[in-house]
Design a protein around this motif. Structure first.
Motif, mmCIF file in Angstrom:
data_model
loop_
_atom_site.group_PDB
_atom_site.id
_atom_site.type_symbol
_atom_site.label_atom_id
_atom_site.label_comp_id
_atom_site.label_asym_id
_atom_site.label_seq_id
_atom_site.Cartn_x
_atom_site.Cartn_y
_atom_site.Cartn_z
ATOM 1 N N LEU A 228 0.831 -1.269 0.012
ATOM 2 C CA LEU A 228 -0.062 -0.002 -0.043
ATOM 3 C C LEU A 228 0.751 1.472 0.003
ATOM 4 O O LEU A 228 0.406 2.092 -0.537
ATOM 5 C CB LEU A 228 -0.990 0.204 1.017
ATOM 6 N N LEU A 229 2.143 1.335 0.592
ATOM 7 C CA LEU A 229 2.997 2.250 0.614
ATOM 8 C C LEU A 229 3.522 2.670 -0.755
ATOM 9 O O LEU A 229 3.336 4.069 -1.155
ATOM 10 C CB LEU A 229 4.185 2.378 1.577
ATOM 11 N N ASP A 230 3.770 1.827 -1.680
ATOM 12 C CA ASP A 230 3.971 1.686 -2.870
ATOM 13 C C ASP A 230 2.911 2.424 -3.763
ATOM 14 O O ASP A 230 3.019 3.140 -4.602
ATOM 15 C CB ASP A 230 4.711 0.717 -3.485
ATOM 16 N N VAL A 231 1.613 1.913 -3.455
ATOM 17 C CA VAL A 231 0.522 2.371 -4.390
ATOM 18 C C VAL A 231 0.382 3.835 -4.049
ATOM 19 O O VAL A 231 -0.048 4.790 -4.952
ATOM 20 C CB VAL A 231 -0.885 1.533 -3.695
ATOM 21 N N TRP A 232 0.308 4.382 -2.713
ATOM 22 C CA TRP A 232 0.250 5.508 -2.515
ATOM 23 C C TRP A 232 1.443 6.399 -2.919
ATOM 24 O O TRP A 232 1.041 7.793 -3.752
ATOM 25 C CB TRP A 232 0.246 5.715 -0.952
ATOM 26 N N ASN A 233 2.602 6.234 -2.983
ATOM 27 C CA ASN A 233 3.574 6.823 -3.297
ATOM 28 C C ASN A 233 3.536 7.095 -5.140
ATOM 29 O O ASN A 233 3.551 8.356 -5.479
ATOM 30 C CB ASN A 233 4.770 6.376 -3.052
ATOM 31 N N ARG A 234 3.204 6.140 -5.826
ATOM 32 C CA ARG A 234 3.145 5.927 -7.103
ATOM 33 C C ARG A 234 2.052 6.691 -7.728
ATOM 34 O O ARG A 234 2.019 7.458 -8.593
ATOM 35 C CB ARG A 234 3.224 4.733 -7.670
ATOM 36 N N THR A 235 0.750 6.776 -7.005
ATOM 37 C CA THR A 235 -0.498 7.289 -7.502
ATOM 38 C C THR A 235 -0.634 8.692 -6.879
ATOM 39 O O THR A 235 -1.187 9.586 -7.664
ATOM 40 C CB THR A 235 -1.674 6.396 -6.855
ATOM 41 N N VAL A 236 -0.303 8.860 -5.652
ATOM 42 C CA VAL A 236 -0.345 10.453 -5.295
ATOM 43 C C VAL A 236 0.722 11.104 -4.855
ATOM 44 O O VAL A 236 1.118 12.167 -5.384
ATOM 45 C CB VAL A 236 -1.503 10.292 -3.877
ATOM 46 N N ALA A 237 1.500 10.510 -3.864
ATOM 47 C CA ALA A 237 2.820 11.356 -3.382
ATOM 48 C C ALA A 237 3.873 11.876 -4.570
ATOM 49 O O ALA A 237 4.105 12.894 -4.439
ATOM 50 C CB ALA A 237 3.596 10.515 -2.318
ATOM 51 N N ASP A 238 3.947 11.015 -5.549
ATOM 52 C CA ASP A 238 4.733 11.604 -6.754
ATOM 53 C C ASP A 238 4.136 12.342 -7.703
ATOM 54 O O ASP A 238 4.878 12.624 -8.415
ATOM 55 C CB ASP A 238 5.485 10.382 -7.294
ATOM 56 N N ASN A 239 2.832 12.612 -7.621
ATOM 57 C CA ASN A 239 2.163 13.318 -8.286
ATOM 58 C C ASN A 239 2.178 15.019 -7.873
ATOM 59 O O ASN A 239 1.848 15.204 -7.035
ATOM 60 C CB ASN A 239 0.579 12.901 -8.477
ATOM 61 N N PRO A 240 2.891 15.884 -8.863
ATOM 62 C CA PRO A 240 2.858 17.168 -8.504
ATOM 63 C C PRO A 240 1.616 17.793 -8.300
ATOM 64 O O PRO A 240 1.547 18.699 -7.729
ATOM 65 C CB PRO A 240 3.511 17.709 -9.961
#
Length: 261
Positions: A228-240
């Motif tokens: 789930l951490l990778d899902v969050w990072n790839r989908t939201v946290a890395d999105n400007p």
């Protein structure tokens, strides 16, 4: 129409920029006036933890809430006022204070604890709860919508309440097809915990999050769901488009992000 979240502290239009003030000047920055990191630091304050404990005393207890309450009290007792902790409830309480949401969508209602956190701070908010109401979910009784209505009454909710029953991967697209103009000031994604399922829930709701609004994602540090951490990072946290904050290291972890544009 500008949403209530877009008028609240994180995204108030800066005077003279032309962002909603009719001045006609340039908008140099996205409209947020505070970052998720700044808000997240505030959400670690002991007062918010105490308010989360008080909320759990107002709703019907279950083995999990009893455990979390005892965990929080023991952490504060052993390590003093500097003990730092956050979970979905402290984050939702803090965000509800800041955003004063008029509309809140939640995927994964279960017994209504998160809904109650928002309703306790924003009693007139229109709540939308999406759930499958699986019996005995996570080994705890899951009584269904009527039980949650009673919990919301306990915390003083007075606004509209809409439950959407069924698989979110079907009900969310159907809901937004019927309500394409709907925007939410606050959204929680805490349903399907498979990597693809959680990612799909996020992708389904993010286009309908108001600028200045916040999306919350639970269990980023859950040992059973490390993906789930990778899902969050790839989908939201890395999105400007988003300003993101995460808490890990204690409990199951939690993240939230403010929509910048």
């Amino acid at each position: 129409m500008q949403s209530d979240a877009a008028k609240a502290n994180p995204s108030t239009a800066f005077p003279g920029t032309g962002a909603g003030d009719g001045a006609g000047g340039p908008s140099w920055y996205p409209p947020l006036l505070i970052s998720a990191d700044d808000l997240g630091a505030r959400f670690l304050e002991p007062a918010l933890r105490d308010e989360a404990l008080a909320l759990m005393e107002r709703i019907t207890p279950d083995p999990y809430t009893d455990y979390v309450s005892a965990f929080m009290r023991e952490g504060a007792r052993r390590f003093g006022p500097g003990w730092r902790y956050a979970d979905i409830i402290t984050v939702l309480l803090g965000l509800s204070d800041v955003l004063k949401p008029r509309s809140y969508l939640e995927i994964g209602v279960r017994r209504g604890r998160s809904l109650c956190a928002v309703a306790s701070r924003a009693p007139s908010c229109h709540l939308f709860g999406f759930d499958m109401w699986q019996a005995g979910y996570a080994g705890i009784e899951n009584p269904g919508p009527d039980f949650v209505r009673g919990e919301l009454e306990r915390v003083g909710h007075q606004g509209p309440l809409t439950f959407v029953n069924g698989d979110s991967h079907k009900t969310l697209p159907e809901f937004f097809a019927r309500n394409p103009e709907q925007r939410f000031d606050l959204i929680t994604v805490d349903g399907d915990h498979s990597a693809e399922g959680a990612r799909q829930d996020l992708l389904d709701v993010l286009p309908y999050l108001a600028v200045g609004g916040a999306v919350v994602f639970d269990d980023i540090d859950h040992p059973t769901h490390p993906e789930l951490l990778d899902v969050w990072n790839r989908t939201v946290a890395d999105n400007p488009c988003f300003s993101s904050w995460s808490f890990r290291g204690l409990g199951y972890g939690v993240s939230f992000a403010l929509r910048r544009f």
